[in-house]
Design a protein around this motif. Structure first.
Motif, PDB file in Angstrom:
ATOM      1  N   GLN A   1     -35.659  56.671  25.234  1.00  0.00           N
ATOM      2  CA  GLN A   1     -35.172  55.305  25.684  1.00  0.00           C
ATOM      3  C   GLN A   1     -34.200  55.692  27.001  1.00  0.00           C
ATOM      4  O   GLN A   1     -34.212  54.656  27.626  1.00  0.00           O
ATOM      5  N   MET A   2     -33.354  56.732  26.782  1.00  0.00           N
ATOM      6  CA  MET A   2     -32.633  56.745  27.961  1.00  0.00           C
ATOM      7  C   MET A   2     -33.386  57.235  29.168  1.00  0.00           C
ATOM      8  O   MET A   2     -33.166  56.606  30.307  1.00  0.00           O
ATOM      9  N   VAL A   3     -34.476  57.623  29.178  1.00  0.00           N
ATOM     10  CA  VAL A   3     -35.268  58.047  30.238  1.00  0.00           C
ATOM     11  C   VAL A   3     -35.900  56.939  30.838  1.00  0.00           C
ATOM     12  O   VAL A   3     -36.097  56.732  31.841  1.00  0.00           O
ATOM     13  N   LYS A   4     -36.386  55.883  29.845  1.00  0.00           N
ATOM     14  CA  LYS A   4     -37.063  54.917  30.187  1.00  0.00           C
ATOM     15  C   LYS A   4     -36.386  53.612  30.740  1.00  0.00           C
ATOM     16  O   LYS A   4     -36.742  52.441  31.009  1.00  0.00           O
ATOM     17  N   GLN A   5     -34.999  53.675  30.446  1.00  0.00           N
ATOM     18  CA  GLN A   5     -33.972  52.778  30.939  1.00  0.00           C
ATOM     19  C   GLN A   5     -33.544  52.987  32.481  1.00  0.00           C
ATOM     20  O   GLN A   5     -32.438  53.948  32.439  1.00  0.00           O
ATOM     21  N   PRO A   6     -33.974  52.480  33.501  1.00  0.00           N
ATOM     22  CA  PRO A   6     -33.382  53.130  34.739  1.00  0.00           C
ATOM     23  C   PRO A   6     -31.924  53.161  34.983  1.00  0.00           C
ATOM     24  O   PRO A   6     -31.538  54.146  35.692  1.00  0.00           O
ATOM     25  N   ASP A   7     -31.372  52.040  34.395  1.00  0.00           N
ATOM     26  CA  ASP A   7     -29.687  52.260  34.866  1.00  0.00           C
ATOM     27  C   ASP A   7     -29.035  53.172  34.022  1.00  0.00           C
ATOM     28  O   ASP A   7     -28.285  53.988  34.299  1.00  0.00           O
ATOM     29  N   VAL A   8     -29.642  53.309  32.730  1.00  0.00           N
ATOM     30  CA  VAL A   8     -29.020  54.570  32.037  1.00  0.00           C
ATOM     31  C   VAL A   8     -29.494  55.827  32.497  1.00  0.00           C
ATOM     32  O   VAL A   8     -28.613  56.735  32.613  1.00  0.00           O
ATOM     33  N   ALA A   9     -30.620  55.933  32.757  1.00  0.00           N
ATOM     34  CA  ALA A   9     -31.051  57.315  33.436  1.00  0.00           C
ATOM     35  C   ALA A   9     -30.453  57.510  34.777  1.00  0.00           C
ATOM     36  O   ALA A   9     -29.920  58.878  34.795  1.00  0.00           O
TER      37      ALA A   9
ATOM     38  N   ALA B   1     -26.866  69.077  44.504  1.00  0.00           N
ATOM     39  CA  ALA B   1     -27.937  68.242  44.107  1.00  0.00           C
ATOM     40  C   ALA B   1     -27.988  67.386  42.540  1.00  0.00           C
ATOM     41  O   ALA B   1     -27.306  68.029  41.964  1.00  0.00           O
ATOM     42  N   ALA B   2     -28.271  66.509  42.840  1.00  0.00           N
ATOM     43  CA  ALA B   2     -28.619  65.703  41.637  1.00  0.00           C
ATOM     44  C   ALA B   2     -29.903  65.994  41.155  1.00  0.00           C
ATOM     45  O   ALA B   2     -30.935  66.166  42.060  1.00  0.00           O
ATOM     46  N   ILE B   3     -30.448  66.009  39.831  1.00  0.00           N
ATOM     47  CA  ILE B   3     -31.886  66.033  39.265  1.00  0.00           C
ATOM     48  C   ILE B   3     -32.204  64.709  38.641  1.00  0.00           C
ATOM     49  O   ILE B   3     -31.367  64.765  37.623  1.00  0.00           O
ATOM     50  N   ILE B   4     -33.018  64.197  38.822  1.00  0.00           N
ATOM     51  CA  ILE B   4     -33.246  62.711  38.170  1.00  0.00           C
ATOM     52  C   ILE B   4     -33.647  63.190  36.745  1.00  0.00           C
ATOM     53  O   ILE B   4     -34.268  64.043  36.050  1.00  0.00           O
ATOM     54  N   PHE B   5     -32.676  62.082  35.902  1.00  0.00           N
ATOM     55  CA  PHE B   5     -32.939  62.279  34.290  1.00  0.00           C
ATOM     56  C   PHE B   5     -34.053  61.818  33.805  1.00  0.00           C
ATOM     57  O   PHE B   5     -34.205  60.522  34.016  1.00  0.00           O
ATOM     58  N   ALA B   6     -34.972  62.802  33.324  1.00  0.00           N
ATOM     59  CA  ALA B   6     -36.404  62.401  33.097  1.00  0.00           C
ATOM     60  C   ALA B   6     -36.925  63.639  32.351  1.00  0.00           C
ATOM     61  O   ALA B   6     -35.870  64.360  31.840  1.00  0.00           O
ATOM     62  N   ASP B   7     -38.024  64.032  32.238  1.00  0.00           N
ATOM     63  CA  ASP B   7     -38.705  64.981  31.292  1.00  0.00           C
ATOM     64  C   ASP B   7     -40.143  65.270  31.981  1.00  0.00           C
ATOM     65  O   ASP B   7     -40.546  64.136  32.451  1.00  0.00           O
ATOM     66  N   ILE B   8     -40.441  66.383  31.776  1.00  0.00           N
ATOM     67  CA  ILE B   8     -41.799  66.485  32.152  1.00  0.00           C
ATOM     68  C   ILE B   8     -42.721  65.944  31.443  1.00  0.00           C
ATOM     69  O   ILE B   8     -43.852  65.946  31.769  1.00  0.00           O
ATOM     70  N   LEU B   9     -42.520  65.280  30.171  1.00  0.00           N
ATOM     71  CA  LEU B   9     -43.607  65.157  29.233  1.00  0.00           C
ATOM     72  C   LEU B   9     -44.087  63.602  29.503  1.00  0.00           C
ATOM     73  O   LEU B   9     -45.247  63.457  29.138  1.00  0.00           O
ATOM     74  N   PRO B  10     -43.020  62.584  29.653  1.00  0.00           N
ATOM     75  CA  PRO B  10     -43.543  61.400  29.446  1.00  0.00           C
ATOM     76  C   PRO B  10     -44.768  60.754  30.504  1.00  0.00           C
ATOM     77  O   PRO B  10     -45.548  60.063  29.978  1.00  0.00           O
ATOM     78  N   PRO B  11     -44.943  61.431  31.838  1.00  0.00           N
ATOM     79  CA  PRO B  11     -46.061  61.182  32.602  1.00  0.00           C
ATOM     80  C   PRO B  11     -47.420  61.366  31.573  1.00  0.00           C
ATOM     81  O   PRO B  11     -48.423  60.676  32.014  1.00  0.00           O
ATOM     82  N   LEU B  12     -47.605  62.222  30.795  1.00  0.00           N
ATOM     83  CA  LEU B  12     -48.498  62.439  30.003  1.00  0.00           C
ATOM     84  C   LEU B  12     -49.107  61.443  29.122  1.00  0.00           C
ATOM     85  O   LEU B  12     -49.929  60.982  28.914  1.00  0.00           O
ATOM     86  N   GLU B  13     -48.083  60.433  28.852  1.00  0.00           N
ATOM     87  CA  GLU B  13     -48.417  59.133  28.109  1.00  0.00           C
ATOM     88  C   GLU B  13     -49.346  58.341  29.073  1.00  0.00           C
ATOM     89  O   GLU B  13     -50.228  57.714  28.332  1.00  0.00           O
TER      90      GLU B  13
END
Ligand code: CP3
Length: 346
Positions: free
Chosen positions: A43-51, A66-78
């Protein structure tokens, strides 16, 4: 103006060594835990303002380069049709893993905006809010590491199912790796268009392979991902793996601008094997951050002195920061590295 970290990626002269830390946004930070209490991880990953908020937390607290975007390697697999959840204490689970050739044939093509629009939007928000001098990482899992989750259905110790498909059915392996490489390239390009000025490819588990198998079954796909992403974007590309010190020349062959080194090799020894003609990132053992500060400082200084002021070193941990790390130690590490000037002979 070219940002410090980007100049280091290109091995241009820099006034000091840039630092960022894998998993720098995460549970070791109390401000992260406060947000996490209210949301599930996906849910955090999928809400742009929270991420975006969570991406900025370590920059505001510690001022990494550097910042690294808050996401994960796996959601693109959806986007390919795989069903992903994160279970408490269990980590990621894919509920319909790839087991037979028909599963590979059924995968849908990946469309970055439709599938990962939330991460692209988070990148736009973060870029607008970041200090001008701070770089912004986009990232993707590498084809092999993505394949291992898609096939095993979650984390794994030995990657048996993955290797068995690779050895027993090379044609299926090739089809799957081709589709995943297409995803990696499309995803990285979209992230650069959304504001990332450097990208990292996480091949966290490729060290499970023998050098020969890495060269035959994995390297060609990483090479294509690097070449196509570079041709389309021109941004520096970091390739990160762990436990790969027995195959450093193969990592060099990926064509990436920056290669991650873990702590299982001295930074100077790893870099020397590359003839210093590529940038390196690393390589503090993240567990070190639990030691008393003087011990952390001693180890950080040793790494900086091994780099010996050569351009092309980006200070980092050799794998992600672990959960219980004291925030105070992260603060002091960033300050120490940013104030360090190499005094000796190069
Ligand atoms: O580095 C960063 O701060 C950026 C964000 C980021 C996350 N995951 C956030 C995250 C990045 C770059 C990743 C990459 C990732 N995700 C990898 C490759 C890097 C590596 O560590 O080797 C892998 C293998 C994954 C898959 C994944 N995601 C696992 C195995 C887990 C569970 C383990 C854990 O630490 O809980 C996750 C969850 C995850 N990804 C968390 C974070 C902050 C923890 C979520 C939470 O419960 O708060």
């Amino acid at each position: 103006m070219t940002r410090l970290l980007i100049r280091a990626c290109r091995r241009e002269p820099v006034e000091r060594t840039p630092i960022w830390l894998m998993r720098q946004a995460g549970r070791y930070m109390s401000v992260y835990r406060a947000v996490r209490e209210r949301h599930g991880f996906l849910q955090m990953v999928k809400q742009p303002d929270v991420a975006a908020e969570v991406t900025l937390q370590p920059i505001e607290a510690f001022g990494m380069d550097a910042a690294i975007i808050f996401a994960d390697i796996l959601p693109p697999l959806e986007g390919l049709g795989l069903q992903l959840t994160f279970e408490k204490g269990e980590g990621p689970v894919i509920h319909n893993p790839i087991r037979v050739p028909a599963d590979i044939a059924a995968l849908r093509p990946y469309e970055p905006e439709a599938v990962s629009g939330y991460t692209l939007e988070a990148l736009r928000i973060v870029r607008a809010a970041l200090p001008e001098t701070t770089a912004l990482f986009g990232f993707s899992g590498a084809p092999f590491t993505l394949a291992s989750y898609a096939i095993e259905g979650g984390g794994s110790r030995e990657y048996r199912r993955t290797k068995i498909m690779m050895y027993r059915d090379p044609a299926s392996w090739q089809t799957l790796m081709t589709k995943l490489t297409d995803l990696v390239v499309a995803y990285l390009i979209a992230q650069v268009q959304a504001g990332a000025d450097v990208v990292q490819i996480f091949d966290s588990w490729a060290g499970a392979l023998s050098p020969g198998d890495f060269a035959e079954y994995v390297l060609p796909y990483v090479q294509r991902a690097v070449a196509e992403t570079r041709a389309a974007t021109g941004v520096p590309i970091v390739y990160f793996g762990t436990d790969m010190n027995g195959m450093l020349p193969l990592l060099r062959a990926t064509g990436a601008d920056v290669l991650g080194l873990d702590w299982r090799i001295r930074l100077a020894d790893g870099w020397a094997q590359y003839g210093y003609d590529v940038a390196v990132q690393g390589n503090l053992d993240p567990t070190t951050l639990h030691a008393p500060w003087p011990e952390i400082e001693r180890r950080a200084k040793a790494i900086l002195d091994q780099a010996a002021g050569r351009p092309g070193h980006i200070f980092n941990v050799g794998h992600g920061i672990i959960t219980e790390t004291p925030e105070e130690h992260v603060a002091r590490l960033v300050e120490f590295v940013q104030n360090y000037r190499y005094a000796g002979e190069a």
